[in-house]
Design a protein around this motif. Structure first.
Motif, PDB file in Angstrom:
ATOM      1  N   GLU A 180       0.844  -1.185   0.000  1.00 36.17           N
ATOM      2  CA  GLU A 180       0.000   0.000   0.000  1.00 36.17           C
ATOM      3  C   GLU A 180       0.886   1.245   0.000  1.00 36.17           C
ATOM      4  O   GLU A 180       1.993   1.244   0.545  1.00 36.17           O
ATOM      5  CB  GLU A 180      -0.893   0.015   1.245  1.00 36.17           C
ATOM      6  CG  GLU A 180      -1.879  -1.147   1.327  1.00 36.17           C
ATOM      7  CD  GLU A 180      -2.948  -1.076   0.257  1.00 36.17           C
ATOM      8  OE1 GLU A 180      -3.374   0.050  -0.096  1.00 36.17           O
ATOM      9  OE2 GLU A 180      -3.361  -2.139  -0.238  1.00 36.17           O
ATOM     10  N   GLY A 181       0.384   2.309  -0.604  1.00 34.39           N
ATOM     11  CA  GLY A 181       1.094   3.576  -0.545  1.00 34.39           C
ATOM     12  C   GLY A 181       0.976   4.207   0.830  1.00 34.39           C
ATOM     13  O   GLY A 181       0.297   3.691   1.727  1.00 34.39           O
ATOM     14  N   ARG A 182       1.630   5.350   0.987  1.00 34.82           N
ATOM     15  CA  ARG A 182       1.596   6.057   2.266  1.00 34.82           C
ATOM     16  C   ARG A 182       1.178   7.519   2.095  1.00 34.82           C
ATOM     17  O   ARG A 182       1.485   8.358   2.923  1.00 34.82           O
ATOM     18  CB  ARG A 182       2.972   6.010   2.931  1.00 34.82           C
ATOM     19  CG  ARG A 182       3.356   4.635   3.462  1.00 34.82           C
ATOM     20  CD  ARG A 182       4.716   4.692   4.124  1.00 34.82           C
ATOM     21  NE  ARG A 182       4.947   3.584   5.028  1.00 34.82           N
ATOM     22  CZ  ARG A 182       5.981   3.510   5.874  1.00 34.82           C
ATOM     23  NH1 ARG A 182       6.864   4.505   5.906  1.00 34.82           N
ATOM     24  NH2 ARG A 182       6.126   2.476   6.673  1.00 34.82           N
ATOM     25  N   GLY A 183       0.469   7.789   0.999  1.00 33.03           N
ATOM     26  CA  GLY A 183       0.015   9.151   0.773  1.00 33.03           C
ATOM     27  C   GLY A 183       1.167  10.071   0.431  1.00 33.03           C
ATOM     28  O   GLY A 183       2.225   9.637  -0.026  1.00 33.03           O
ATOM     29  N   GLY A 184       0.950  11.358   0.652  1.00 31.81           N
ATOM     30  CA  GLY A 184       1.991  12.339   0.357  1.00 31.81           C
ATOM     31  C   GLY A 184       1.660  13.180  -0.856  1.00 31.81           C
ATOM     32  O   GLY A 184       0.975  12.738  -1.778  1.00 31.81           O
ATOM     33  N   GLU A 185       2.178  14.402  -0.847  1.00 26.37           N
ATOM     34  CA  GLU A 185       1.881  15.360  -1.920  1.00 26.37           C
ATOM     35  C   GLU A 185       2.898  15.305  -3.053  1.00 26.37           C
ATOM     36  O   GLU A 185       2.617  15.745  -4.157  1.00 26.37           O
ATOM     37  CB  GLU A 185       1.838  16.782  -1.344  1.00 26.37           C
ATOM     38  CG  GLU A 185       0.744  16.996  -0.305  1.00 26.37           C
ATOM     39  CD  GLU A 185      -0.638  16.780  -0.875  1.00 26.37           C
ATOM     40  OE1 GLU A 185      -0.885  17.218  -2.017  1.00 26.37           O
ATOM     41  OE2 GLU A 185      -1.475  16.157  -0.201  1.00 26.37           O
ATOM     42  N   SER A 186       4.102  14.790  -2.790  1.00 29.77           N
ATOM     43  CA  SER A 186       5.146  14.778  -3.816  1.00 29.77           C
ATOM     44  C   SER A 186       6.102  13.623  -3.545  1.00 29.77           C
ATOM     45  O   SER A 186       6.391  13.302  -2.381  1.00 29.77           O
ATOM     46  CB  SER A 186       5.918  16.107  -3.809  1.00 29.77           C
ATOM     47  OG  SER A 186       6.895  16.126  -4.829  1.00 29.77           O
ATOM     48  N   HIS A 187       6.601  13.018  -4.636  1.00 26.80           N
ATOM     49  CA  HIS A 187       7.469  11.851  -4.513  1.00 26.80           C
ATOM     50  C   HIS A 187       8.635  11.955  -5.493  1.00 26.80           C
ATOM     51  O   HIS A 187       8.542  12.617  -6.521  1.00 26.80           O
ATOM     52  CB  HIS A 187       6.690  10.567  -4.816  1.00 26.80           C
ATOM     53  CG  HIS A 187       5.461  10.394  -3.995  1.00 26.80           C
ATOM     54  ND1 HIS A 187       5.476   9.884  -2.717  1.00 26.80           N
ATOM     55  CD2 HIS A 187       4.160  10.682  -4.265  1.00 26.80           C
ATOM     56  CE1 HIS A 187       4.249   9.865  -2.231  1.00 26.80           C
ATOM     57  NE2 HIS A 187       3.427  10.340  -3.153  1.00 26.80           N
TER      58      HIS A 187
END
Length: 216
Positions: A180-187
């Protein structure tokens, strides 16, 4: 006659085994577009009190990164552990389906270290870390995903579907883990060596054939 039957059985078993392995492997880059990279896309981070060439080399297409557990962080005010990493510049992303590809190599003895990560998350620094502990490749420190990676080149493909909040990890073309991802605005993508828990005194990884790909 008996020996012929045994031989035929062995051949059939080998064929079935080969087909089973082949069915688990694929080209993870199919359907993706490889984006242009040059030296400006490779930002090297290394201990601030060293010269770059004391912890990083780029020769014959191989990017070698190493660090010691008593090294400084990569800038004076940082409270993080020692690292020598490449941060991929120019392809930060906040949506879509992105992929990192590279061939990694970890020499014997390197342990307790992150060798690749997807940076950016909500409530965490990273969305994904691939770590090495005692010769095995882990998802963070929770899950062994590949055994015995020391002293050999292995292909790494990490696909991050931001909108679906999913990650898929392929090693040598085989899907070895889904997370699963962990959210966040930028990667963005990073690789190298970044000390984690129970790090060895010396840590090293080598990378070649690094690509950034996107599903258009």
């Amino acid at each position: 006659m008996a020996s012929s039957i045994v031989l035929l059985s062995l051949l059939c078993f080998s064929l079935i085994s080969y087909q089973a392995i082949a069915s688990r492997t694929m080209d993870p880059t199919k359907g993706f577009t490889s984006l242009p990279l040059d030296q400006s896309n490779f930002e090297v981070q290394w201990p601030y009190n060293m010269q770059e060439d004391q912890r990083y080399s780029f020769e014959n297409g191989i990017r070698r990164m190493w660090v010691y557990s008593n090294d400084k962080p990569h800038f004076p005010t940082s409270h993080t552990r020692p690292r020598t990493e490449i941060r991929i510049q120019g392809y930060d992303y906040s949506s879509g389906v992105w992929q990192f590809e590279g061939y990694g190599y970890v020499p014997s003895g390197t342990s307790g270290v992150c060798i690749m990560q997807v940076f950016g998350a909500t409530g965490h620094a990273s969305t994904l870390m691939l770590r090495t502990y005692n010769g095995d490749l882990y998802y963070y420190s929770d899950k062994v995903i590949v055994k015995n990676i020391y002293d050999r080149w292995f292909r790494v493909n990490v696909i991050h579907d931001v909108d679906a909040d999913k990650l898929h990890i392929y090693i040598d073309g085989a899907l070895v883990y889904e997370a699963e991802g962990r959210g966040g605005e930028s990667h963005y993508f990073k690789c190298g060596v970044y000390e984690q828990d129970d790090g060895s005194h010396y840590m090293e990884s080598r990378w070649k054939g690094i690509k950034v790909l996107k599903k258009m």
